[in-house]
Design a protein around this motif. Structure first.
Motif, mmCIF file in Angstrom:
data_model
loop_
_atom_site.group_PDB
_atom_site.id
_atom_site.type_symbol
_atom_site.label_atom_id
_atom_site.label_comp_id
_atom_site.label_asym_id
_atom_site.label_seq_id
_atom_site.Cartn_x
_atom_site.Cartn_y
_atom_site.Cartn_z
ATOM 1 N N GLY A 367 0.845 -1.199 0.000
ATOM 2 C CA GLY A 367 0.000 0.000 0.000
ATOM 3 C C GLY A 367 0.872 1.238 0.000
ATOM 4 N N CYS A 368 0.289 2.385 0.322
ATOM 5 C CA CYS A 368 1.044 3.635 0.385
ATOM 6 C C CYS A 368 2.201 3.495 1.369
ATOM 7 N N SER A 369 3.387 3.969 0.976
ATOM 8 C CA SER A 369 4.572 3.817 1.813
ATOM 9 C C SER A 369 4.645 4.839 2.942
ATOM 10 N N LYS A 370 3.788 5.889 2.913
ATOM 11 C CA LYS A 370 3.789 6.899 3.973
ATOM 12 C C LYS A 370 3.273 6.278 5.270
ATOM 13 N N ASP A 371 3.998 6.515 6.359
ATOM 14 C CA ASP A 371 3.616 5.911 7.630
ATOM 15 C C ASP A 371 2.205 6.307 8.033
ATOM 16 N N ASP A 372 1.461 5.339 8.545
ATOM 17 C CA ASP A 372 0.099 5.494 9.049
ATOM 18 C C ASP A 372 -0.943 5.759 7.959
ATOM 19 N N CYS A 373 -0.577 5.656 6.700
ATOM 20 C CA CYS A 373 -1.562 5.841 5.619
ATOM 21 C C CYS A 373 -2.205 4.499 5.289
ATOM 22 N N TRP A 418 7.304 16.969 3.050
ATOM 23 C CA TRP A 418 7.924 15.720 3.483
ATOM 24 C C TRP A 418 9.071 15.323 2.569
ATOM 25 N N SER A 419 9.950 14.466 3.090
ATOM 26 C CA SER A 419 11.043 13.878 2.320
ATOM 27 C C SER A 419 11.007 12.368 2.490
ATOM 28 N N THR A 420 11.541 11.663 1.506
ATOM 29 C CA THR A 420 11.618 10.202 1.572
ATOM 30 C C THR A 420 13.070 9.775 1.450
ATOM 31 N N GLU A 421 13.399 8.722 2.179
ATOM 32 C CA GLU A 421 14.784 8.235 2.182
ATOM 33 C C GLU A 421 14.765 6.738 2.441
ATOM 34 N N LYS A 422 15.674 6.030 1.797
ATOM 35 C CA LYS A 422 15.697 4.575 1.960
ATOM 36 C C LYS A 422 16.255 4.204 3.323
ATOM 37 N N ILE A 423 15.593 3.258 3.980
ATOM 38 C CA ILE A 423 16.017 2.766 5.293
ATOM 39 C C ILE A 423 17.126 1.739 5.082
ATOM 40 N N THR A 424 18.219 1.879 5.806
ATOM 41 C CA THR A 424 19.408 1.059 5.551
ATOM 42 C C THR A 424 19.619 -0.058 6.560
ATOM 43 N N ASP A 425 18.855 -0.057 7.659
ATOM 44 C CA ASP A 425 19.028 -1.143 8.612
ATOM 45 C C ASP A 425 17.705 -1.441 9.307
ATOM 46 N N ARG A 431 13.267 -0.565 2.266
ATOM 47 C CA ARG A 431 12.041 0.188 1.987
ATOM 48 C C ARG A 431 12.294 1.679 2.221
ATOM 49 N N TYR A 432 11.444 2.491 1.645
ATOM 50 C CA TYR A 432 11.565 3.939 1.834
ATOM 51 C C TYR A 432 10.748 4.384 3.045
ATOM 52 N N GLY A 433 11.356 5.255 3.857
ATOM 53 C CA GLY A 433 10.686 5.852 4.990
ATOM 54 C C GLY A 433 10.407 7.329 4.733
ATOM 55 N N PRO A 440 14.101 15.722 12.904
ATOM 56 C CA PRO A 440 15.516 15.334 12.897
ATOM 57 C C PRO A 440 15.771 14.189 11.927
ATOM 58 N N PRO A 441 17.018 14.054 11.447
ATOM 59 C CA PRO A 441 17.326 13.032 10.428
ATOM 60 C C PRO A 441 17.004 11.607 10.844
ATOM 61 N N ASP A 442 17.049 11.324 12.170
ATOM 62 C CA ASP A 442 16.822 9.944 12.595
ATOM 63 C C ASP A 442 15.339 9.589 12.708
ATOM 64 N N ARG A 443 14.456 10.536 12.464
ATOM 65 C CA ARG A 443 13.027 10.259 12.562
ATOM 66 C C ARG A 443 12.495 9.857 11.181
ATOM 67 N N LEU A 444 12.857 8.674 10.765
ATOM 68 C CA LEU A 444 12.461 8.134 9.465
ATOM 69 C C LEU A 444 11.534 6.960 9.720
ATOM 70 N N ARG A 445 10.310 7.047 9.208
ATOM 71 C CA ARG A 445 9.301 6.043 9.555
ATOM 72 C C ARG A 445 8.775 5.344 8.306
ATOM 73 N N ALA A 446 8.669 4.025 8.394
ATOM 74 C CA ALA A 446 8.067 3.222 7.330
ATOM 75 C C ALA A 446 6.632 2.883 7.704
#
Length: 486
Positions: A367-373, A418-425, A431-433, A440-446
Motif C-alpha cells: 500500500g502507500c509507503s507513507k507511515d500510518d496511511c 515531506w522527504s523520503t529516504e531509503k532505510i538502511t538497517d 524500503r523507503y521511509g 531530525p534526520p533519525d526520525r524516518l518512519r516506514a
C-alpha cells in the motif's frame, strides 16, 4: 492566544485533580447530578472543539502539525473516529466564510446554540443534520429555518432515533404530496457505501439508489438472480443470464436451489462484477496495474491452504478463496528481471513506472509507503522516492515507492512538506521511509499498516532465533502471476 492556552492548561489541571476525586462522601442525588453536569460539560466542549477545528481549517494549520489534509489532521492528531461527519457538523454549526470573505451565519443556528449550551450532544446534531439534508431544495428558506428550529427544540428532549422519527413527520408536512422532491434532491441523496470487513472477512453494502439505478438493478436481478442461476454451490448452474440456458437444465438447477432471495441477489451481483472484471469492461490498465484481482501470498500459505492474503485493493481474502481463483487461471512466473527478463530499470528513459515495476512494488509495500496511511496499493501512484523526476530522479524499481495522491504531492522542499529516504538497517531495510522536513534526520518512519502479518510473525519469533526464509508470491487473477517478494 496566551489566555486561550492558559484556559486549556487550567482545564487539564482540573482534570488531573478530578481523576483522584471520589464521590463516596456524597448522597445518591448529588452523585447523579455530578454525572449530568459532567456530560453537559462534555457536550459544551464538543461545541468549542468545532470552533478550534474551523480555526485550523481557515488557517491551514494542519500543515504545521505534519498533516497534508484537514481530514488527516482530524484522524491522526485529534483521533476523531468519523472525521467527515465531524466536518459536516462544523460546516453546519459554525459561521463559515463566504467566497468574498465575509462571515456567514451558521446554517443551523438553533442546533449550534443547543450544542454550545450542552443540552444536546453530537449524536443529536447528526440526527438533525440527516433530516435537514432530506428537505427538498424547492422548500423556501423560511420553512427550512422553521424546520431546523423545531428539530433543535425536539433534540433537547428526544433521543437521536426519536429525532429521526420526528423528522419523517416534518418532511411529510413540508412536502405532503411529494411533489417538491426533484432530480436535485435525488442526486444529492444518492449513495453506495461499502463497509469494512468484519472478523469473518464479510462486508456490508448499503445504498440509496436513484430511480434509474434501481430500475437497472431490478432488470439485472430478474435475469441473473432467478432460481437456479449463478449458484456457486452448483456446478451445473447456468452462468450469466438465462437467455441462452437450456430450459430443462435451468429447471433442474432451480429445483436444487435452496438459496434465499437475498442470497440469489448476492450471487447475481457477484456474477455481474465477475463479468465486468473479466469481460474487458474495465480496460487494460488501472494506475499501471491490470484491472484484476491481485493478491500477495506466501508459499507456506499455498502449501497449507490456510491464512489470509491481501489484495491490491486492500481486501483480505481467505487463502481457500485464492486457491479457487487460481484453479481458473493460467499460472506463469512474472515480474522479476532474473526470472522473466522484464526491465525494471529505465533510468531517465521513461517517467511512468511499468506494470512489472508496479507489481514488484506491491510485493514490497502492499500500500502507500507513507507511515500510518491506510490507502491500499491499487489507489497509489509510483513516487520517485530517491529523487523527484523533475530533480533528475530515475524510473528504477530500487528508486521508487508507492504513495497515494495526497502524500505524493506532499513531498517537497518547504518546511511543512515531506522527504523520503531509503532505510538502511532494521526490519524495514530496503524500503523507503518518510519524515517531515523539520524533523531530525533519525526520525524516518516506514508504513507498517499493510504488513501486519509480518509484524506478528516478527514478534512471535524469539530474538535469538534464526528466521526461516520463506518465498512470497504475488498473484493476479486471471493471468495468475506468481513472483518472489523482495
Amino acid at each position: 492566544m496566551n489566555d486561550l492556552l492558559a484556559n486549556y492548561a487550567a482545564i487539564e489541571h482540573i482534570l488531573d485533580h478530578m481523576d483522584d476525586a471520589s464521590s463516596d462522601a456524597y448522597d445518591e442525588e448529588t452523585v447523579a447530578e455530578v454525572a449530568i453536569r459532567h456530560e453537559r460539560i462534555m457536550r459544551r466542549m464538543e461545541s468549542a472543539g468545532n470552533r478550534r477545528i474551523l480555526e485550523v481549517s481557515d488557517r491551514d494549520a494542519h500543515r504545521a502539525a505534519g498533516c497534508v489534509t484537514l481530514t488527516e489532521f482530524l484522524q491522526t492528531k485529534l483521533r476523531i473516529t468519523h472525521p467527515k461527519k465531524r466536518l459536516q457538523a462544523v460546516q453546519a454549526l459554525e459561521p463559515m466564510h463566504a467566497m468574498t470573505g465575509e462571515k456567514l451565519p451558521p446554517v443551523c443556528p438553533n442546533t449550534a446554540r443547543e450544542l454550545a449550551a450542552g443540552t444536546i450532544g453530537p449524536d443529536h446534531v447528526h440526527a438533525v443534520l440527516d433530516v435537514i439534508k432530506k428537505i427538498p431544495s424547492a422548500v423556501d428558506a423560511e420553512r427550512r429555518a422553521f424546520a431546523e428550529q423545531t428539530l433543535a427544540e425536539f433534540a433537547t428532549t428526544l433521543t437521536p432515533k426519536e429525532i429521526s422519527a420526528a423528522g419523517v413527520r416534518i418532511l411529510a408536512h413540508l412536502d405532503p404530496d411529494g411533489q417538491l422532491t426533484d432530480d436535485r434532491d435525488r442526486a444529492r441523496n444518492r449513495k453506495l457505501n461499502l463497509g469494512c470487513q468484519d472478523s469473518q472477512l464479510m462486508s456490508k453494502l448499503t445504498a440509496t439508489l436513484d430511480p434509474i439505478t434501481r430500475a437497472l438493478f431490478d432488470v439485472v436481478l430478474a435475469k441473473w438472480a432467478a432460481p437456479g442461476m449463478n449458484n456457486p454451490d452448483d456446478d451445473q448452474s447456468p452462468k450469466g443470464d438465462h437467455a441462452d440456458a437450456d430450459p430443462q437444465l435451468l429447471k433442474d438447477a432451480a429445483d436444487r436451489d435452496c438459496r434465499s432471495q437475498s442470497q440469489r441477489n448476492h450471487d447475481a451481483f457477484k456474477a455481474l462484477l465477475d463479468a465486468a472484471v473479466n469481460g474487458g469492461l474495465l480496460g487494460g490498465s488501472h494506475r499501471g496495474l491490470p484491472p484484476q484481482i491481485i493478491v500477495s501470498i506466501t508459499d507456506a500459505q499455498l502449501r497449507e491452504h490456510a491464512g489470509v492474503a491481501r489484495a491490491a485493493t486492500g481486501t483480505d481474502l481467505p487463502v481457500s478463496d485464492v486457491i479457487k481463483l487460481a484453479a481458473d487461471a493460467q499460472t506463469h512466473l512474472a515480474v522479476f528481471s532474473d526470472v522473466t527478463g522484464e526491465p525494471l530499470f529505465f533510468g531517465r528513459g521513461r517517467r511512468l513506472a511499468s506494470q512489472a515495476q508496479r507489481l514488484m512494488a506491491f510485493a514490497q509495500y502492499r500500500g502507500c509507503s507513507k507511515d500510518d496511511c491506510t490507502t491500499p496499493f491499487a489507489h497509489t501512484e509510483m513516487h520517485h522516492a530517491e529523487a523527484d523526476w523533475a530533480d533528475g530522479g530515475n524510473t528504477d524499481s530500487t528508486d521508487m515507492a508507492p504513495a497515494c495522491g495526497r502524500h505524493n504531492r506532499a513531498v517537497g522542499p518547504e518546511p511543512h512538506q515531506w522527504s523520503t529516504e531509503k532505510i538502511t538497517d532494521g526490519p524495514d531495510r530496503g524500503r523507503y521511509g518518510w519524515r517531515r522536513n523539520t524533523d531530525p534526520p533519525d526520525r524516518l518512519r516506514a508504513n507498517q499498516l499493510h504488513r501486519i502479518n509480518e509484524l506478528i510473525e516478527r514478534y512471535r519469533c524469539p530474538p535469538d532465533a534464526v528466521p526461516t526464509v520463506s518465498r512470497a508470491f504475488d498473484i493476479t487473477w486471471p493471468g495468475f502471476e506468481l513472483y518472489p517478494a523482495a
